[in-house]
Design an enzyme around this catalytic site. Structure first.
Site, mmCIF file in Angstrom:
data_model
loop_
_atom_site.group_PDB
_atom_site.id
_atom_site.type_symbol
_atom_site.label_atom_id
_atom_site.label_comp_id
_atom_site.label_asym_id
_atom_site.label_seq_id
_atom_site.Cartn_x
_atom_site.Cartn_y
_atom_site.Cartn_z
ATOM 1 C CG ASP A 1 -0.284 -0.075 2.540
ATOM 2 O OD1 ASP A 1 0.811 -0.673 2.633
ATOM 3 O OD2 ASP A 1 -0.842 0.457 3.522
ATOM 4 C CB SER B 1 5.044 -7.514 15.720
ATOM 5 O OG SER B 1 5.827 -6.810 14.773
ATOM 6 C CG ASP C 1 -3.198 -0.738 8.573
ATOM 7 O OD1 ASP C 1 -3.397 -1.656 7.762
ATOM 8 O OD2 ASP C 1 -2.146 -0.637 9.243
ATOM 9 C CB SER D 1 -4.893 -2.295 11.747
ATOM 10 O OG SER D 1 -4.505 -0.992 11.431
ATOM 11 N N GLY E 1 -1.337 -7.381 14.440
ATOM 12 C CA GLY E 1 -1.472 -7.348 12.993
ATOM 13 C C GLY E 1 -2.885 -7.064 12.524
#
Length: 547
Positions: free
Chosen positions: A63, A290, A242, A195, A193
């Site tokens: 993106d 993460s 996102d 968002s 992950g």
């Protein structure tokens, strides 16, 4: 177009969620949030802003180079109850009392300052390198220390600078933001992950807009662009997927989001409800946290720089002439190579068929970025990268490194560029499958085709983008062994969640299998397990509930 629609403002949960059944399942959580807000601040909230997390079905790390992606909003979300402050200690213009229902996050108070106002003394100010300044306003955001209120401050920045610029340079005249009380809760696991960071920034942006009566007249696309800029203030050069998914998505569909030559979002029907067997997407958290902010200079931001430099080097090889200080993306280089130039305010772009053909045509030229050396190293040193760019060192550092902090001994221009183009092609193929048939019932082969593309995508994450990790790879392997049609890492990677395509009537058995085979799940109770692995349906995007 979906991006041009207004931001929804509802007066009831039934309207917000499109039916009494779904609304009733949400009502207890929303009512508890409003009651806790009243307990803490002495009155009912004026609004509750909601922003969902998202699962990217395919198209990670492309993106920010402006290629299209296919995410869907999930049912997990961030809620922020908010209202104008009535506290006598909140007389400062735009001051904020920010609380969080999660006891791990300590309540915070802060106030933005006009740049003309005296700045904090040296003893009060954080490390100057880590302080973010807005155009007209000043607030501390430490980009090296992950703090929950940084996302609230980031959301505030866009509202301040878009709607209160007239106050710059004056503490007595011009419009000023109102003081705000807010209370945050969320069920999007941080660093998973899915968002959570974008959902937090979108929700906080929306909360400050609502309290200052600035929602009416704004489009979803404008909110996306504001949230994109806001999240960059936390230290991550996000590409926009996102935020767009959190704001624009609709129930029962994915969203084909493109960013070139401008933001565009097209609802894409998922064939999962029209196949035999029916299927759903299952998110599974690796429990390896993460966050994109943490380690950004060796992970997320590094890949942004590698793809940008890769674009310049590729342009040189294929004869696309660039201005000395230009910094085009791979998508822009492809467009120019194919003869498409985008003039200001005159959108011109390739349709999906032309884009697919263009990507296939340029892929062989990507091999020119592969280093020729005996040690098998596919990366290049800083010195080699500067030489390949054809730019003087000082100019290179100004264009590619002055605005972002990255760290590497070798820069993987070839791997990252190859991943981008091949992943872009997989997104288009995935989209083609979704639109491939008008039949009421689609065959099992449709799910097999989608699963194969997800599996190829994960392999690219391992070998080319290098954004997976051993725990995620183990989850993917176990998911496929448990019967998933396909499984892959989703989001930025380096931990977080996987997304798997699973037959709906096999979900319970699938989750039991994952619990028994993935070591971190074996000793979780039922409630804990539901937090880390769950089937999800595409959700509606962000909205405001006016109370």
């Amino acid at each position: 177009m979906a991006a041009q629609l207004p931001i929804p403002i509802y007066s009831s949960l039934e309207d917000a969620f499109g039916g009494l059944r779904t609304a009733s399942g949400q009502s207890v959580r929303w009512a508890n949030l409003a009651q806790e807000f009243k307990s803490r601040f002495g009155r009912e909230p004026a609004y509750i802003a909601r922003a969902p997390g998202r699962v990217n079905l395919i198209g990670d790390h492309i993106d920010y180079v402006l290629f299209g992606v296919l995410p869907a909003a999930v049912e997990h979300d961030i809620l922020i109850a908010c209202g104008p402050s009535m506290s006598p200690v909140s007389s400062n213009s735009g001051s904020v009392a920010a609380h969080n229902l999660d006891p791990r996050y300590v309540p915070q108070t802060f106030a933005p300052m006009l740049k003309s106002a005296p700045l904090p003394t040296a003893s009060e100010e954080r490390d100057a390198e880590n302080t973010v300044h807005a155009e007209s306003w000043h607030m501390d955001i430490d980009t090296k220390e992950l703090r929950w209120e940084s996302y609230v401050k980031a959301g505030y920045y866009g509202v301040l600078n878009h709607f209160f610029p007239a106050a710059a340079g004056s503490t007595t005249t011009g419009p000023h933001p109102v003081p705000v009380d807010l209370l945050v809760t969320g069920c999007v696991p941080a660093g998973s992950g899915l968002s959570s960071s974008a959902a937090m920034v979108v929700a906080s942006t929306l909360a400050f807009l609502a309290v200052n009566n600035k929602v009416v007249g704004l489009t979803k696309g404008e909110l996306v662009e504001m949230a994109m800029e806001n999240e960059k203030r936390v230290g991550v050069n996000s590409g926009g997927m996102d935020q767009a998914a959190s704001v624009i998505c609709t129930p029962d569909t994915a969203l084909y989001i493109t960013f070139f030559p401008s933001l565009s979002a097209q609802p894409t029907p998922l064939p999962t409800s029209r196949t035999v067997p029916r299927a759903v997407f299952v998110c599974a958290n690796s429990l390896v946290v993460s966050d994109k902010v943490v380690g950004a200079k060796t992970r997320y931001n590094l890949r942004v720089v590698e793809t940008l430099v890769g674009a310049r080097v590729l342009a040189h090889h294929i004869g696309v002439v660039l201005a000395p200080t230009e910094r085009p993306t791979l998508r822009e280089v492809l467009g120019r190579w194919l003869g498409f130039y985008e003039a200001k305010n005159v959108p011109s772009d390739l349709d999906t068929d032309m884009l697919r053909e263009g990507v296939q045509k340029i892929l062989p030229y990507v091999e020119k970025l592969r280093p020729t050396r005996d040690d098998g190293e596919l990366g290049v040193t800083m010195e080699e990268m500067i030489e390949w760019s054809g730019m003087p060192e000082a100019e290179f550092r100004q264009v590619y490194l002055s605005w972002v902090d990255v760290e590497a001994t070798h820069f993987q221009l070839y791997k990252r560029t190859k991943h981008v183009f091949e992943e872009a092609l997989r997104v288009l193929r995935f989209r083609d499958v979704c639109f491939s048939s008008e039949a009421a019932i689609l065959p099992r082969d449709t799910l097999i085709d989608l699963g194969a593309l997800m599996n190829e995508s994960h392999q690219s994450s391992i070998e080319l983008c290098e954004n997976s990790c051993p725990e995620v790879d183990e989850l993917v392997r176990l998911a496929r062994e448990a019967g998933a049609f396909g499984s892959r890492v989703t989001g930025a990677g380096w931990g977080g969640c996987t997304v798997s395509l699973v037959a709906e009537d096999m979900v319970d058995e699938f989750i039991r299998s994952m619990k028994s085979t993935y070591p971190p799940y074996k000793y979780l109770g039922d409630d804990e397990l539901r937090e880390v692995i769950f089937a999800t349906k595409p959700s509606s995007g962000a909205f405001v509930l006016k109370l």
